[in-house]
Design a protein around this motif. Structure first.
Motif, PDB file in Angstrom:
ATOM      1  N   MET A   1       7.044   9.355 -19.908  1.00 53.36           N
ATOM      2  CA  MET A   1       5.755   9.844 -19.479  1.00 53.36           C
ATOM      3  C   MET A   1       5.858  10.295 -18.029  1.00 53.36           C
ATOM      4  N   ARG A   2       5.345  11.475 -17.744  1.00 53.51           N
ATOM      5  CA  ARG A   2       5.403  12.014 -16.385  1.00 53.51           C
ATOM      6  C   ARG A   2       4.113  11.676 -15.653  1.00 53.51           C
ATOM      7  N   ARG A   3       4.261  11.172 -14.445  1.00 51.46           N
ATOM      8  CA  ARG A   3       3.072  10.830 -13.667  1.00 51.46           C
ATOM      9  C   ARG A   3       2.553  12.056 -12.935  1.00 51.46           C
ATOM     10  N   SER A   4       1.325  11.993 -12.483  1.00 53.22           N
ATOM     11  CA  SER A   4       0.734  13.087 -11.729  1.00 53.22           C
ATOM     12  C   SER A   4       1.431  13.227 -10.381  1.00 53.22           C
ATOM     13  N   CYS A   5       1.703  14.433  -9.988  1.00 53.58           N
ATOM     14  CA  CYS A   5       2.388  14.706  -8.720  1.00 53.58           C
ATOM     15  C   CYS A   5       1.578  15.739  -7.946  1.00 53.58           C
ATOM     16  N   ALA A   6       0.434  15.323  -7.470  1.00 51.05           N
ATOM     17  CA  ALA A   6      -0.495  16.264  -6.844  1.00 51.05           C
ATOM     18  C   ALA A   6       0.108  16.985  -5.647  1.00 51.05           C
ATOM     19  N   THR A   7       0.797  16.271  -4.758  1.00 48.07           N
ATOM     20  CA  THR A   7       1.323  16.943  -3.575  1.00 48.07           C
ATOM     21  C   THR A   7       2.536  17.801  -3.908  1.00 48.07           C
ATOM     22  N   ALA A   8       3.372  17.360  -4.830  1.00 50.48           N
ATOM     23  CA  ALA A   8       4.504  18.187  -5.252  1.00 50.48           C
ATOM     24  C   ALA A   8       4.000  19.445  -5.957  1.00 50.48           C
TER      25      ALA A   8
ATOM     26  N   GLU B   1       7.053  12.015  -4.055  1.00 51.47           N
ATOM     27  CA  GLU B   1       7.119  13.022  -5.111  1.00 51.47           C
ATOM     28  C   GLU B   1       8.240  14.033  -4.930  1.00 51.47           C
ATOM     29  N   LEU B   2       8.670  14.252  -3.692  1.00 50.18           N
ATOM     30  CA  LEU B   2       9.766  15.177  -3.411  1.00 50.18           C
ATOM     31  C   LEU B   2      10.729  14.531  -2.433  1.00 50.18           C
ATOM     32  N   ARG B   3      11.946  15.036  -2.431  1.00 53.91           N
ATOM     33  CA  ARG B   3      12.953  14.568  -1.480  1.00 53.91           C
ATOM     34  C   ARG B   3      12.458  14.767  -0.056  1.00 53.91           C
ATOM     35  N   SER B   4      12.925  13.922   0.825  1.00 53.04           N
ATOM     36  CA  SER B   4      12.497  14.012   2.223  1.00 53.04           C
ATOM     37  C   SER B   4      13.508  14.730   3.108  1.00 53.04           C
TER      38      SER B   4
ATOM     39  N   ASP C   1      11.385  21.796  -8.890  1.00 54.31           N
ATOM     40  CA  ASP C   1      11.743  20.663  -9.750  1.00 54.31           C
ATOM     41  C   ASP C   1      13.000  19.969  -9.235  1.00 54.31           C
ATOM     42  N   GLY C   2      13.928  20.748  -8.710  1.00 54.97           N
ATOM     43  CA  GLY C   2      15.135  20.164  -8.138  1.00 54.97           C
ATOM     44  C   GLY C   2      14.850  19.282  -6.933  1.00 54.97           C
ATOM     45  N   LEU C   3      13.776  19.566  -6.209  1.00 52.54           N
ATOM     46  CA  LEU C   3      13.409  18.739  -5.059  1.00 52.54           C
ATOM     47  C   LEU C   3      12.852  17.385  -5.498  1.00 52.54           C
ATOM     48  N   ARG C   4      12.480  17.287  -6.772  1.00 51.96           N
ATOM     49  CA  ARG C   4      11.992  16.013  -7.310  1.00 51.96           C
ATOM     50  C   ARG C   4      13.161  15.103  -7.680  1.00 51.96           C
TER      51      ARG C   4
ATOM     52  N   ALA D   1      14.869   7.334  -7.689  1.00 54.18           N
ATOM     53  CA  ALA D   1      15.954   6.397  -7.419  1.00 54.18           C
ATOM     54  C   ALA D   1      15.902   5.852  -6.001  1.00 54.18           C
ATOM     55  N   ASN D   2      15.035   6.410  -5.156  1.00 53.84           N
ATOM     56  CA  ASN D   2      14.934   5.977  -3.766  1.00 53.84           C
ATOM     57  C   ASN D   2      13.876   4.885  -3.656  1.00 53.84           C
ATOM     58  N   PRO D   3      14.289   3.620  -3.517  1.00 55.75           N
ATOM     59  CA  PRO D   3      13.324   2.525  -3.470  1.00 55.75           C
ATOM     60  C   PRO D   3      12.467   2.543  -2.213  1.00 55.75           C
TER      61      PRO D   3
END
Length: 122
Positions: free
Chosen positions: A1-8, A66-69, A104-107, A112-114
Motif C-alpha cells: 500500500m502506498r502512503r500519501s506523499c503530498a510534498t513529493a 518523502e524524497l531524498r535529502s 520517483d527515483g528521488l523517492r 530505508a533511512n531511519p
C-alpha cells in the motif's frame, strides 16, 4: 500500500510545470531569437526565481521523509532541462513521463533511512 506523499507530489507537479515553461520558452526562443544582448540576462533571472522555489519544495519533501535529502535543486533543474532539449522525438508527453520517473527515483531509499521524519519501515 502506498502512503500519501503530498510534498513529493508537489515537487512532481512543480517539475511538470517547469517542463511546460521550458517547452514554451524553447518555442519562443526559436521564433524570437535575434542573437542580441536583450536575452542574455534571462537565464540568470529565471535561475534566481526557480532555484529557491524548488529548494523550498525539496526541503519540505525531504523533511516529510518523502524524497531524498541529498538532491541539489540546480542538478534537478538541469536534468529536466536536458530532458526537454530537442531530440529525435520532442513529444511533451514523453518528457512528462521521464520527469515523473526522475521524481520517483528521488523517492528511492527514503524508506530505508531511519532518520527521515515520517519514513516508512520495511
Amino acid at each position: 500500500m502506498r502512503r500519501s506523499c503530498a510534498t513529493a507530489d508537489a515537487v512532481d507537479l512543480w517539475m511538470q510545470r517547469y517542463v511546460d515553461f521550458i517547452l514554451a520558452k524553447r518555442g519562443l526562443a526559436s521564433s524570437l531569437h535575434s542573437g542580441g544582448l536583450a536575452y542574455a540576462t534571462l537565464p540568470a533571472y529565471f535561475d534566481a526565481r526557480f532555484e529557491p522555489a524548488l529548494t523550498s519544495l525539496l526541503h519540505a519533501a525531504a523533511d516529510a521523509g518523502e524524497l531524498r535529502s541529498d538532491v541539489e535543486p540546480r542538478d534537478l533543474l538541469r536534468a529536466v532541462a536536458g530532458l526537454c532539449t530537442p531530440s529525435g522525438h520532442s513529444d511533451p508527453e514523453v518528457v512528462r513521463r521521464l520527469v515523473s520517473l526522475l521524481i520517483d527515483g528521488l523517492r528511492y531509499g527514503v524508506a530505508a533511512n531511519p532518520d527521515a521524519e515520517g519514513s516508512e519501515t520495511g
